[in-house]
Motif scaffolding. Structure first.
Motif, PDB file in Angstrom:
ATOM      1  N   VAL A  19       0.836  -1.207   0.000  1.00  0.00           N
ATOM      2  CA  VAL A  19       0.000   0.000   0.000  1.00  0.00           C
ATOM      3  C   VAL A  19       0.870   1.257   0.000  1.00  0.00           C
ATOM      4  N   ALA A  20       1.891   1.278   0.832  1.00  0.00           N
ATOM      5  CA  ALA A  20       2.766   2.454   0.903  1.00  0.00           C
ATOM      6  C   ALA A  20       3.483   2.675  -0.423  1.00  0.00           C
ATOM      7  N   SER A  21       3.979   1.604  -1.024  1.00  0.00           N
ATOM      8  CA  SER A  21       4.692   1.726  -2.296  1.00  0.00           C
ATOM      9  C   SER A  21       3.768   2.275  -3.384  1.00  0.00           C
ATOM     10  N   ALA A  22       2.571   1.721  -3.495  1.00  0.00           N
ATOM     11  CA  ALA A  22       1.620   2.193  -4.511  1.00  0.00           C
ATOM     12  C   ALA A  22       1.196   3.636  -4.225  1.00  0.00           C
ATOM     13  N   PHE A  23       0.901   3.940  -2.981  1.00  0.00           N
ATOM     14  CA  PHE A  23       0.470   5.286  -2.592  1.00  0.00           C
ATOM     15  C   PHE A  23       1.522   6.323  -2.972  1.00  0.00           C
TER      16      PHE A  23
ATOM     17  N   ARG B  20       1.708   9.237  -6.115  1.00  0.00           N
ATOM     18  CA  ARG B  20       1.845  10.637  -5.706  1.00  0.00           C
ATOM     19  C   ARG B  20       3.128  11.252  -6.266  1.00  0.00           C
ATOM     20  N   GLY B  21       3.803  10.494  -7.137  1.00  0.00           N
ATOM     21  CA  GLY B  21       4.993  11.019  -7.795  1.00  0.00           C
ATOM     22  C   GLY B  21       6.257  10.951  -6.961  1.00  0.00           C
ATOM     23  N   LYS B  22       6.224  10.226  -5.862  1.00  0.00           N
ATOM     24  CA  LYS B  22       7.417  10.085  -5.030  1.00  0.00           C
ATOM     25  C   LYS B  22       8.315   9.009  -5.616  1.00  0.00           C
ATOM     26  N   LEU B  23       9.610   9.172  -5.407  1.00  0.00           N
ATOM     27  CA  LEU B  23      10.563   8.164  -5.849  1.00  0.00           C
ATOM     28  C   LEU B  23      10.473   6.961  -4.915  1.00  0.00           C
TER      29      LEU B  23
ATOM     30  N   LEU C 257      14.984   9.716   3.001  1.00  0.00           N
ATOM     31  CA  LEU C 257      16.209  10.383   2.543  1.00  0.00           C
ATOM     32  C   LEU C 257      16.181  10.667   1.045  1.00  0.00           C
ATOM     33  N   LEU C 258      15.744   9.676   0.264  1.00  0.00           N
ATOM     34  CA  LEU C 258      15.693   9.822  -1.182  1.00  0.00           C
ATOM     35  C   LEU C 258      14.756  10.951  -1.594  1.00  0.00           C
ATOM     36  N   ASN C 259      13.580  11.028  -0.979  1.00  0.00           N
ATOM     37  CA  ASN C 259      12.606  12.034  -1.360  1.00  0.00           C
ATOM     38  C   ASN C 259      12.917  13.407  -0.787  1.00  0.00           C
TER      39      ASN C 259
END
Length: 173
Positions: free
Chosen positions: A103-107, A111-114, A167-169
């Motif tokens: 769910v977190a990965s898809a969400f 939302r355009g997050k890496l 960190l990445l985002n």
């Protein structure tokens, strides 16, 4: 759709095949079911290798690859729960962790997050789950204890991914 992503999609088709075999009356059904599970693991290695080797790593692949892994693992653990090879608390811990990751990965993806590609801890978690599955499917006496060790390790791995994601985002803003 590139070749590595196509191989990942094949892994999704192995899920109903695994379940059909696991719940069948086939002779040696556990061996066959475990063989399908191993085939899924091999395709996981192949798609990752192809993506890196041919510079075909995509955001879609970064999202689909762990989703295919988690969906297969959820199907396998559901089959083990239904067949009473694992306890309800173990199944709940596994389902909550993997469902949360899906769910977190898809969400965040939508939302355009890496998203964070698989790291060594994630790969080790997968290998350890395969060992646990082997032990459980073939009724090895240390299967349950080994599984709980892997569950704990998988939660630590999830925490590491969460930190890497943040960190990445933060850097990409």
């Amino acid at each position: 759709m590139n070749l590595p992503n196509t191989v990942t999609l094949i892994r999704f088709t192995l899920i109903p095949i695994y379940l059909t075999i696991f719940f069948s009356d086939l002779p040696y059904r556990m061996q066959w079911a475990f063989g399908v599970l191993l085939l899924a693991g091999i395709t996981d290695v192949i798609d990752g290798y192809l993506a890196r080797r041919h510079s075909q790593v995509t955001q879609l692949g970064i999202m689909l690859d762990p989703l295919a892994d988690k969906m297969m693992m959820l199907a396998v653990f559901l089959s083990l729960l239904i067949s009473q090879r694992i306890s309800i608390p173990a199944a709940v811990a596994i389902f909550l962790r993997d469902l949360g990751m899906i769910v977190a990965s898809a969400f965040f993806h939508f939302r355009g997050k890496l998203t964070v590609p698989a790291n060594i801890m994630g790969k080790l978690t997968t290998v350890l789950y395969y060992v646990a599955l082997f032990l459980l499917m073939f009724d090895h006496p240390i299967g349950t204890e080994f599984l709980w060790g892997v569950i704990i390790f998988s939660f630590v791995t999830s925490l590491v991914y969460l930190i890497q994601f943040n960190l990445l985002n933060e850097r990409s803003m």
